[in-house]
Scaffold this motif. Structure first.
Motif, mmCIF file in Angstrom:
data_model
loop_
_atom_site.group_PDB
_atom_site.id
_atom_site.type_symbol
_atom_site.label_atom_id
_atom_site.label_comp_id
_atom_site.label_asym_id
_atom_site.label_seq_id
_atom_site.Cartn_x
_atom_site.Cartn_y
_atom_site.Cartn_z
ATOM 1 N N LEU A 168 0.906 -1.188 0.018
ATOM 2 C CA LEU A 168 0.006 -0.011 0.070
ATOM 3 C C LEU A 168 0.966 1.333 -0.028
ATOM 4 O O LEU A 168 1.786 1.477 0.808
ATOM 5 C CB LEU A 168 -0.890 0.099 1.395
ATOM 6 N N ARG A 169 0.577 1.989 -1.008
ATOM 7 C CA ARG A 169 1.355 3.423 -1.014
ATOM 8 C C ARG A 169 0.440 4.709 -0.699
ATOM 9 O O ARG A 169 1.076 5.709 -0.243
ATOM 10 C CB ARG A 169 1.764 3.695 -2.475
ATOM 11 N N THR A 170 -0.830 4.686 -1.074
ATOM 12 C CA THR A 170 -1.735 5.678 -0.533
ATOM 13 C C THR A 170 -2.962 5.244 0.210
ATOM 14 O O THR A 170 -3.585 4.184 0.077
ATOM 15 C CB THR A 170 -2.095 6.373 -1.727
ATOM 16 N N LEU A 171 -2.961 5.855 1.466
ATOM 17 C CA LEU A 171 -4.240 5.638 2.290
ATOM 18 C C LEU A 171 -4.972 6.837 2.399
ATOM 19 O O LEU A 171 -4.401 7.851 2.996
ATOM 20 C CB LEU A 171 -3.905 4.919 3.600
ATOM 21 N N PHE A 172 -6.382 6.914 1.788
ATOM 22 C CA PHE A 172 -7.255 8.355 2.028
ATOM 23 C C PHE A 172 -8.335 7.976 2.654
ATOM 24 O O PHE A 172 -9.199 7.132 2.268
ATOM 25 C CB PHE A 172 -7.668 8.631 0.585
ATOM 26 N N ILE A 173 -8.578 8.696 3.795
ATOM 27 C CA ILE A 173 -9.652 8.445 4.449
ATOM 28 C C ILE A 173 -10.548 9.883 4.774
ATOM 29 O O ILE A 173 -10.049 10.764 5.175
ATOM 30 C CB ILE A 173 -9.374 8.040 6.194
ATOM 31 N N GLN A 174 -11.869 9.724 4.167
ATOM 32 C CA GLN A 174 -12.523 11.010 4.157
ATOM 33 C C GLN A 174 -14.025 11.101 4.637
ATOM 34 O O GLN A 174 -14.720 9.770 4.123
ATOM 35 C CB GLN A 174 -12.331 11.923 2.719
ATOM 36 N N ARG A 175 -14.619 12.039 5.165
ATOM 37 C CA ARG A 175 -16.097 11.813 5.489
ATOM 38 C C ARG A 175 -16.387 10.738 6.181
ATOM 39 O O ARG A 175 -17.635 10.153 5.503
ATOM 40 C CB ARG A 175 -16.723 12.398 4.285
ATOM 41 N N CYS A 176 -15.843 10.193 7.136
ATOM 42 C CA CYS A 176 -16.402 9.131 8.033
ATOM 43 C C CYS A 176 -16.495 9.471 9.383
ATOM 44 O O CYS A 176 -15.915 9.428 10.332
ATOM 45 C CB CYS A 176 -15.342 7.973 7.985
ATOM 46 N N PRO A 177 -17.983 10.044 9.595
ATOM 47 C CA PRO A 177 -18.064 11.001 10.711
ATOM 48 C C PRO A 177 -18.109 9.996 12.218
ATOM 49 O O PRO A 177 -18.300 10.595 13.241
ATOM 50 C CB PRO A 177 -19.235 11.694 10.526
ATOM 51 N N ARG A 178 -18.298 8.833 12.096
ATOM 52 C CA ARG A 178 -18.412 7.865 13.053
ATOM 53 C C ARG A 178 -17.174 7.184 13.587
ATOM 54 O O ARG A 178 -17.147 6.322 14.467
ATOM 55 C CB ARG A 178 -19.580 6.700 12.974
ATOM 56 N N LEU A 179 -16.221 7.332 12.726
ATOM 57 C CA LEU A 179 -14.966 6.584 12.875
ATOM 58 C C LEU A 179 -14.176 7.165 13.906
ATOM 59 O O LEU A 179 -13.934 8.376 14.187
ATOM 60 C CB LEU A 179 -14.080 6.847 11.715
#
Length: 822
Positions: free
Chosen positions: A686-697
């Motif tokens: 894995l080279r890129t990890l993108f986490i966006q708009r996960c309000p309950r995380l």
């Protein structure tokens, strides 16, 4: 100059055949299978030995040689081999799990309905067709012999816009005309006319970006028009440019109302770039919508056609002149390809001046000829360019010469770009991914340890250095970059790929049935669905379908269905922005499928579980599928995935621990997601990890700290996420990190120890840390900041002022403060 040679049979096809034969595809009656593959291998090897095609070979020279028939036949081989490989994998899996008796397994394998028998039958047909062509035309007719030229490495320059020379006075003149209010109507029109490639768009952009212009006009709007003067499309583009709002579902009346609300009473500047329209009635209809602008509003029209000025203009047409000889020479010397020759080839200056003079002061021609001169080392080569009769007002012969100087692998990649509409903003990661999927990335012998994505970016930078790409702009703080193609360069790409690539518009006529790659660019689909169905029904071997225009997609499943039913060799099925509710089970029949995109489909509810059988799939893009209830079962069977984007309503993601090939993981808009992935996932590539708009995380799994290959980590808009959770585990796993972006995390007060330790271990690779819109972020401890001296940039935006920015911080939009100011 000598022409480079290309084999008609790609090396990848022979490599795949060799791999299948090495797996011992014999299996009982497998002698039929193995024998057929060996015969195909022998036939393809014969063709490869006979046919060496010189790049640039004209159609007239190859007509009747059987070359086109060979190319068409060979094109079908990869998908057949893909199907065979899938069947072999299925058999091996069945044998491992001991499903069924051996007798029943053999019976199923060789029953008439079995896909393997069908595949072998098709392979036999292709092989016999190829042999017939060779027998009919014979070796001498097929053989092309040329001396392969010496290749030279390009010096990679940084990504950026080309130098602009000689337009300062033109810029001042245009700004003076625009700032003058005048005594007539509220809105006046200034046409800028000039030859293609002379720099009209570049000049307009210089004016548009000028600080005085930005202050003087309350609204600035830029619209690319080209030869399709569609009022609906232009209004949509105007609204998007002015507000960022997409209006794909609004009627024309609603669009007009919205536009008037934006413009009425405001002094605006509108750039209509590359206008070809000579229909005065169309212009008057658009003009009527713009007359409510504030006094002093201006419209700038750039055009190649002198007749457009009188139709549209109210200010006297500004004719852009060619560059004078001395400025053309200066531009020529600034080309990245020429810098390396400076001093080494001083004896060629006389030829250089003569060649540049023949460019007629057209900047595009001057820049493109830099590519040719880089490849030409001897006087004879330079004099050949000077005397070649390539000079014309349309420039394509000059651009073609520049194309001929490209290495063969870049020629294929450049021609592929004709699949994008004119003036498209192309993203580097998207294009590199498509090149990979179409086997256009060819690592050199010393690049075997390099990622294909990195090699693809090198290709893009080299094409940019050679002026095939322009308007290069960094995106997402360096995560990728975007660029465009000049219209004339795009025309060249289209002329090179016209038999295989086509951009479908509803007015298109006389389109070849040999099309292999198809993109849809029109925005208004209402009433055209049957037209498209009829068109697709005439095609047989389409391998790529794209919807490259944001907001433009399918509203009916019927078109997706016919694509799946007809085009079994499909590698790319991009159904972005579609609005249907289900994907048919028959999707699993596309055994060669490498990319499937359903991005931004806000109606689709589920995917067939059988989608997991697409084992050749390299990219699955489900970002923005906001109604997707759950992901397919057995997703982990897609062992070849390199790119995965997920939007789901599930609370936890399925097990992803088998994704050893995954390079990009995007988790976007998962409103119920509490758990990202389990602790067993290692993601070794894995080279890129993108986490966006996960309000309950709430927290990230500890396994994220062991991603030793991770280069980009971006966490954006996760309201309850606490990065400090479990912070005692200080594992320096992120030692390859290049970019860290943390945006809109209200609970973030400081970076956790595991990130700081990772940053320290990645000090030789880490280029940028970006902390943005984190209102409670207190900054970094002073003892940590002193370790950041080697970082190129440490950036904070919309965070509390503190000394956290460090000595290498930089100002952004007046919201940043360097350490000395804080």
């Amino acid at each position: 100059m000598a022409k480079s040679l290309e084999h008609v049979v790609p090396d990848q096809v022979l490599e795949k055949l060799d791999s299948l034969l090495a797996q011992g595809i014999g299996l009982r009656r497998g002698s039929d299978v193995g024998s057929e593959l060996k015969l195909l291998r022998a036939t393809l090897s014969t063709i490869q030995d006979l046919v060496l095609v010189a790049e640039g070979q004209s159609t007239q020279q190859t007509e009747g040689s059987g070359l086109e028939d060979i190319t068409q036949a060979v094109a079908s081989v990869p998908s057949l081999l893909d199907g065979l490989q899938l069947e072999v994998s299925r058999r091996k899996a069945a044998q491992r799990t001991r499903l069924g008796s051996i007798k029943r397994e053999v019976h199923n394998l060789f029953s008439p309905s079995n896909s393997l028998v069908s595949t072998i039958s098709q392979i036999e047909k292709v092989r016999k067709r190829l042999k017939k062509i060779v027998d009919e035309h014979g070796g001498p007719t097929l053989r092309y012999i040329y001396v392969k030229p010496e290749t030279r490495e390009m010096t990679q320059s940084s990504v950026g816009a080309p130098d602009i020379i000689g337009r300062d006075q033109d810029k001042k003149n245009i700004i003076q005309l625009l700032m003058h209010s005048g005594d007539g109507e509220n809105v006046s029109v200034l046409p800028i006319v000039g030859l293609g490639g002379i720099g009209k768009t570049t000049l307009a952009r210089m004016v548009y970006d000028d600080e005085d212009i930005a202050t003087h006009f309350q609204k600035r709007i830029w619209v690319y028009v080209s030869d399709s003067f569609s009022i609906t499309k232009i209004i949509k583009e105007m609204i998007y440019s002015a507000t960022g709002e997409k209006c794909g579902n609004l009627s024309l009346d609603q669009l007009q109302t919205r536009l008037r609300c934006i413009l009425d009473g405001k002094r605006f500047l509108l750039i209509l770039d590359d206008v070809w329209n000579r229909d005065r009635e169309k212009w008057l209809k658009l003009r009527a919508l713009l007359m409510g602008g504030g006094h002093g509003s201006k419209i700038v029209v750039t055009t190649r056609k002198i007749g457009v000025g009188p139709i549209m203009g109210t200010i006297q047409t500004y004719v852009l002149s060619p560059l004078p000889p001395e400025e053309s020479w200066s531009l020529f010397l600034k080309h990245p390809c020429i810098e390396r020759l400076e001093g080494q080839s001083s004896n060629l200056k006389e030829f250089g001046h003569q060649i540049v003079d023949k460019c007629g002061g057209i900047p595009l021609q001057v820049r493109m000829l830099g590519n040719v001169m880089y490849s030409a080392k001897e006087k004879e080569d330079w004099s050949s360019v000077r005397d070649n009769g390539i000079w014309s007002s349309e420039h394509l012969p000059v651009l073609k010469l520049s194309y001929e100087s490209l290495p063969s692998h870049l020629k294929l990649c450049f021609a592929f770009c004709s699949i994008f509409p004119k003036n498209s903003e192309i993203r580097s990661n998207d294009l590199a991914q498509l090149w990979i999927i179409h086997d256009l990335i060819k690592p050199k012998s010393n690049q075997n340890d390099k990622e294909l994505e990195d090699i693809g970016n090198e290709y893009i930078k080299e094409l940019s250095d050679r002026s095939f790409f322009q308007d290069v702009e960094e995106k997402e703080h360096g995560a990728c970059f975007s660029f465009r193609m000049h219209d004339l360069v795009h025309d060249l790409a289209v002329s090179l790929a016209q038999q295989e690539n086509v951009i479908l518009t509803f007015g298109a006529q006389n389109i070849s049935r040999k099309i292999r790659r198809l993109s849809f660019s029109d925005e208004d689909w209402s009433g055209h669905e049957q037209e498209v169905l009829n068109f697709l029904g005439k095609l047989n071997d389409v391998q790529t379908i794209l919807f490259p225009v944001d907001g433009v997609g399918l509203n009916r499943e019927s078109i997706a269905n016919i694509c799946i039913e007809r085009f079994k060799s499909m590698r790319v099925l991009d159904l972005s922005d579609s609005r249907f509710m289900a994907l048919p089970e028959s999707i699993t029949s596309l055994k060669s499928l490498r990319l499937l995109s359903l991005k931004r489909n806000d109606r689709i509810l589920k995917l067939p579980d059988s989608i997991s059988r697409l084992k050749n799939l390299q990219a699955l893009m489900l970002g923005g599928c906001s109604e997707l209830a759950n992901l397919p079962k057995d997703l982990e069977l897609m062992i070849n995935l390199r790119h995965l984007e997920i939007t789901t309503k599930e609370e936890a993601l399925p097990a992803l621990n088998s994704f050893k090939s995954l390079r990009y993981l995007g988790v976007v808009g998962c409103v119920n997601l509490k758990y990202l992935f389990g602790e067993r996932e290692s993601f070794t590539a894995l080279r890129t990890l993108f986490i966006q708009r996960c309000p309950r995380l709430v927290s990230l799994p500890c396994s994220i700290r062991h991603l030793s290959t991770l280069k980009i980590l971006r966490i954006d808009d996760c309201q309850t996420l606490d990065l400090l959770d479990g912070d005692d585990d200080n594992v320096p796993g992120l030692n390859s990190l290049r970019l860290l972006m943390i945006v809109k995390l209200p609970r973030l007060e400081t970076l956790p120890k595991w990130i700081l330790q990772a940053a320290a271990s990645a000090s030789n690779t880490l280029q940028r840390i970006v902390i943005e819109a984190c209102p409670n972020f207190r900054g970094l401890p002073q003892e940590v900041l002193q370790n950041f001296d080697s970082f190129k940039k440490f950036k904070m935006v919309d965070c509390p002022e503190s000394s956290a920015c460090g000595p290498d911080a930089y100002v952004d939009d007046s919201k940043m403060k360097s350490a000395t100011d804080a």
